[in-house]
Structure formats: C-alpha cells, structure tokens
Design a protein around this motif. Structure first.
Motif, short mmCIF file in Angstrom:
data_model
loop_
_atom_site.label_atom_id
_atom_site.label_comp_id
_atom_site.label_asym_id
_atom_site.label_seq_id
_atom_site.Cartn_x
_atom_site.Cartn_y
_atom_site.Cartn_z
N LYS A 17 -2.75 15.75 13.72
CA LYS A 17 -3.18 14.59 12.95
C LYS A 17 -2.70 13.32 13.64
O LYS A 17 -1.51 13.19 13.93
CB LYS A 17 -2.59 14.66 11.53
CG LYS A 17 -3.03 13.53 10.64
CD LYS A 17 -2.48 13.70 9.24
CE LYS A 17 -2.89 12.55 8.36
NZ LYS A 17 -2.43 12.73 6.99
N HIS A 18 -3.62 12.44 13.94
CA HIS A 18 -3.27 11.18 14.58
C HIS A 18 -4.29 10.12 14.18
O HIS A 18 -5.35 10.43 13.68
CB HIS A 18 -3.18 11.34 16.10
CG HIS A 18 -4.46 11.73 16.75
ND1 HIS A 18 -4.94 13.01 16.75
CD2 HIS A 18 -5.37 11.00 17.41
CE1 HIS A 18 -6.09 13.07 17.40
NE2 HIS A 18 -6.39 11.84 17.81
N TRP A 19 -3.94 8.88 14.41
CA TRP A 19 -4.76 7.76 13.98
C TRP A 19 -4.96 6.79 15.13
O TRP A 19 -4.05 6.54 15.90
CB TRP A 19 -4.06 7.06 12.80
CG TRP A 19 -4.76 5.87 12.26
CD1 TRP A 19 -5.88 5.88 11.48
CD2 TRP A 19 -4.40 4.50 12.44
NE1 TRP A 19 -6.23 4.59 11.16
CE2 TRP A 19 -5.33 3.72 11.74
CE3 TRP A 19 -3.38 3.85 13.13
CZ2 TRP A 19 -5.28 2.35 11.70
CZ3 TRP A 19 -3.32 2.48 13.08
CH2 TRP A 19 -4.26 1.75 12.37
N HIS A 20 -6.17 6.29 15.25
CA HIS A 20 -6.49 5.28 16.25
C HIS A 20 -6.87 4.01 15.51
O HIS A 20 -7.59 4.08 14.53
CB HIS A 20 -7.71 5.69 17.09
CG HIS A 20 -7.55 6.99 17.78
ND1 HIS A 20 -7.26 7.08 19.11
CD2 HIS A 20 -7.65 8.26 17.34
CE1 HIS A 20 -7.19 8.34 19.47
NE2 HIS A 20 -7.42 9.08 18.40
N GLY A 21 -6.42 2.90 15.96
CA GLY A 21 -6.85 1.69 15.29
C GLY A 21 -6.18 0.45 15.81
O GLY A 21 -5.40 0.47 16.75
N ALA A 22 -6.52 -0.62 15.15
CA ALA A 22 -6.04 -1.94 15.53
C ALA A 22 -5.12 -2.46 14.43
O ALA A 22 -4.94 -1.82 13.40
CB ALA A 22 -7.22 -2.88 15.70
N SER A 23 -4.56 -3.61 14.66
CA SER A 23 -3.79 -4.30 13.63
C SER A 23 -4.41 -5.67 13.42
O SER A 23 -5.37 -6.03 14.10
CB SER A 23 -2.32 -4.42 14.04
OG SER A 23 -2.19 -5.25 15.17
N ALA A 24 -3.86 -6.42 12.50
CA ALA A 24 -4.45 -7.71 12.15
C ALA A 24 -4.51 -8.66 13.35
O ALA A 24 -5.39 -9.51 13.41
CB ALA A 24 -3.67 -8.35 11.01
N ASP A 25 -3.60 -8.51 14.31
CA ASP A 25 -3.61 -9.42 15.46
C ASP A 25 -3.92 -8.73 16.79
O ASP A 25 -3.61 -9.24 17.86
CB ASP A 25 -2.28 -10.18 15.55
CG ASP A 25 -1.10 -9.25 15.75
OD1 ASP A 25 -1.28 -8.02 15.68
OD2 ASP A 25 0.01 -9.76 15.98
N SER A 26 -4.54 -7.57 16.73
CA SER A 26 -4.98 -6.88 17.94
C SER A 26 -6.23 -6.07 17.63
O SER A 26 -6.60 -5.91 16.47
CB SER A 26 -3.88 -5.97 18.49
OG SER A 26 -3.68 -4.88 17.62
N THR A 49 -5.54 2.05 4.00
CA THR A 49 -5.72 1.02 2.97
C THR A 49 -5.48 -0.36 3.56
O THR A 49 -4.87 -0.50 4.62
CB THR A 49 -4.73 1.22 1.80
OG1 THR A 49 -3.40 1.00 2.30
CG2 THR A 49 -4.85 2.61 1.18
N ASP A 50 -5.95 -1.40 2.88
CA ASP A 50 -5.70 -2.77 3.33
C ASP A 50 -4.20 -3.03 3.40
O ASP A 50 -3.72 -3.69 4.32
CB ASP A 50 -6.36 -3.78 2.39
CG ASP A 50 -7.87 -3.82 2.56
OD1 ASP A 50 -8.38 -3.34 3.60
OD2 ASP A 50 -8.54 -4.34 1.65
N GLU A 51 -3.45 -2.50 2.45
CA GLU A 51 -2.01 -2.70 2.43
C GLU A 51 -1.36 -2.09 3.70
O GLU A 51 -0.53 -2.72 4.34
CB GLU A 51 -1.39 -2.11 1.19
CG GLU A 51 0.10 -2.29 1.07
CD GLU A 51 0.70 -1.66 -0.17
OE1 GLU A 51 1.92 -1.74 -0.32
OE2 GLU A 51 -0.05 -1.09 -0.98
N GLU A 52 -1.74 -0.86 4.04
CA GLU A 52 -1.21 -0.21 5.23
C GLU A 52 -1.59 -0.98 6.49
O GLU A 52 -0.78 -1.21 7.38
CB GLU A 52 -1.71 1.22 5.34
CG GLU A 52 -1.18 2.15 4.27
CD GLU A 52 -1.91 3.47 4.24
OE1 GLU A 52 -1.23 4.50 4.09
OE2 GLU A 52 -3.15 3.49 4.32
N TYR A 53 -2.86 -1.39 6.56
CA TYR A 53 -3.37 -2.12 7.71
C TYR A 53 -2.61 -3.43 7.91
O TYR A 53 -2.22 -3.76 9.02
CB TYR A 53 -4.86 -2.38 7.52
CG TYR A 53 -5.50 -3.17 8.63
CD1 TYR A 53 -5.93 -2.53 9.78
CD2 TYR A 53 -5.70 -4.53 8.53
CE1 TYR A 53 -6.53 -3.23 10.81
CE2 TYR A 53 -6.29 -5.26 9.54
CZ TYR A 53 -6.71 -4.61 10.68
OH TYR A 53 -7.29 -5.31 11.69
N ASN A 54 -2.40 -4.16 6.84
CA ASN A 54 -1.74 -5.46 6.93
C ASN A 54 -0.25 -5.36 7.30
O ASN A 54 0.34 -6.33 7.73
CB ASN A 54 -1.93 -6.25 5.64
CG ASN A 54 -3.37 -6.70 5.48
OD1 ASN A 54 -4.04 -7.01 6.45
ND2 ASN A 54 -3.86 -6.70 4.26
#
Length: 57
Positions: A17-26, A49-54
């Motif tokens: 299990k792994h996750w790929h993604g960006a953050s608010a400033d990348s 979720t938006d909370e996790e992302y932020n």
C-alpha cells in the motif's frame, strides 16, 4: 527527482500500500504503464481527505 526520470518498481514494491500525490505547494504527475496484465487491474485506495491533504508539506 529530475525531469524525465524513469522509476522502475519491482513487483513486491507495487503490491504494498502506497500513495502518490502532491501537496498544497507542490505538484506531481504520475504516469503508470502496466505490463503484467496477468496481475489484474490496479487497486485504487481510499481518497485523501482535504484535511489530510492540507497537512502535507
């Protein structure tokens, strides 16, 4: 990471299990090509979720 970098993952890594993604400033572009069709389709995990992302840095 650098532009045009190619990453090859072994099958055991892909199964974890792994996750790929960006953050608010990348940002991130994830392009995947699956060659082992006998392994079945990709298993998509729960959305972030938006909370996790932020909270990401």
């Amino acid at each position: 990471m650098k532009i045009s970098l190619i990453c090859v993952c072994n099958p055991e890594t892909v199964k974890k299990k792994h996750w790929h993604g960006a953050s608010a400033d990348s940002w991130l572009v994830h392009l995947a090509v699956e060659a082992d069709v006998s392994a079945g389709p990709a298993e998509w995990l729960e959305p972030v979720t938006d909370e996790e992302y932020n909270k990401l840095k």
